[in-house]
Design a protein around this motif. Sequence first.
Motif, short mmCIF file in Angstrom:
data_model
loop_
_atom_site.label_atom_id
_atom_site.label_comp_id
_atom_site.label_asym_id
_atom_site.label_seq_id
_atom_site.Cartn_x
_atom_site.Cartn_y
_atom_site.Cartn_z
N SER A 180 21.38 55.11 98.83
CA SER A 180 20.14 54.31 99.48
C SER A 180 19.69 54.01 97.74
O SER A 180 20.15 54.86 96.73
CB SER A 180 19.49 55.59 99.82
N GLU A 181 19.34 53.16 97.99
CA GLU A 181 18.61 52.68 96.28
C GLU A 181 17.15 53.39 96.75
O GLU A 181 16.50 53.01 97.77
CB GLU A 181 18.63 51.47 96.80
N PRO A 182 16.56 53.59 95.99
CA PRO A 182 14.77 54.68 95.74
C PRO A 182 14.30 53.30 96.48
O PRO A 182 13.28 53.83 96.98
CB PRO A 182 15.01 55.23 94.04
N TYR A 223 21.66 60.36 97.18
CA TYR A 223 22.59 60.38 97.17
C TYR A 223 21.39 58.61 96.46
O TYR A 223 21.38 57.87 97.40
CB TYR A 223 23.98 59.49 96.38
N HIS A 224 20.65 58.80 95.23
CA HIS A 224 20.39 57.27 94.51
C HIS A 224 21.13 56.49 93.94
O HIS A 224 21.84 56.87 92.86
CB HIS A 224 18.71 57.48 93.65
N VAL A 274 19.51 55.67 86.67
CA VAL A 274 20.69 56.56 86.60
C VAL A 274 20.63 57.07 88.04
O VAL A 274 19.94 57.94 88.48
CB VAL A 274 19.72 58.32 86.17
N PRO A 275 22.02 56.97 88.10
CA PRO A 275 22.45 57.27 89.87
C PRO A 275 22.50 58.79 89.45
O PRO A 275 23.05 58.67 88.82
CB PRO A 275 23.16 56.23 90.07
N GLY A 276 22.25 59.57 91.06
CA GLY A 276 22.87 60.63 91.20
C GLY A 276 22.05 61.47 92.81
O GLY A 276 21.57 60.83 93.61
N VAL A 277 22.35 62.35 92.87
CA VAL A 277 21.25 62.83 93.84
C VAL A 277 20.56 63.81 94.09
O VAL A 277 20.12 64.24 92.31
CB VAL A 277 22.99 64.54 93.56
N ALA A 278 19.81 63.04 94.59
CA ALA A 278 18.06 63.14 94.21
C ALA A 278 17.56 64.73 95.29
O ALA A 278 16.35 65.34 95.09
CB ALA A 278 17.37 62.18 95.40
N PRO A 326 21.60 63.57 88.26
CA PRO A 326 23.43 62.19 87.57
C PRO A 326 24.46 62.40 87.61
O PRO A 326 25.02 63.03 87.83
CB PRO A 326 23.05 62.14 85.97
N LEU A 327 25.37 61.12 87.95
CA LEU A 327 26.51 60.84 88.66
C LEU A 327 26.99 61.38 87.20
O LEU A 327 27.67 61.59 87.52
CB LEU A 327 26.56 59.26 88.59
#
Length: 166
Positions: free
Chosen positions: A8-10, A53-54, A59-63, A112-113
């Motif tokens: 998802s886009e935050p 996941y953002h 900073v994309p990553g598991v949120a 973060p990715l």
Amino acid sequence: MPYWLMKSEPDEVSFDDVLAAPGQTVAWFGVRNYQARNFMRDAMQPGDGILFYHSSCAVPGVAGIAVVASTPYPDASQFDAASPYHDPKATPDNPRWISVDVKAVAQGRYLPLTELRGVPELEDMVLLQKGSRLSVSPVTAGQWKRILALAGVADTVAAAAAGQAA
């Protein structure tokens, strides 16, 4: 139990938005890829684990960690002409797109990715494959456990799962 990664886009829906929602549950809408739709429609079941996941952010990553909280149902945004997710070919009698409800379980350390790419146990993860852009993808049990450990939420998620089973 199957596990999934859902992007998802935050600025659309963040994990903090899910935590703030009534019942910490939101509808997962706007998926417009047939393979991702098919995972949601044909394979997801209530209780399945989700790595939230953002994507498309600095900073994309598991949120956070969530679970599927509903069976699949037609995505209402496909019928809304004012929605960016409108699909003029979709009708209430013949919907093309699916939603599921997603419920927050735990928010641990943000992963973060770039960090995920450096974890040998995750090298086969769909997310990390060159050219992978799916918004919904399967996660193996080993990948799930490793990410929960990295995020520091393995005990919290296990306790939540035990509470749901009781």
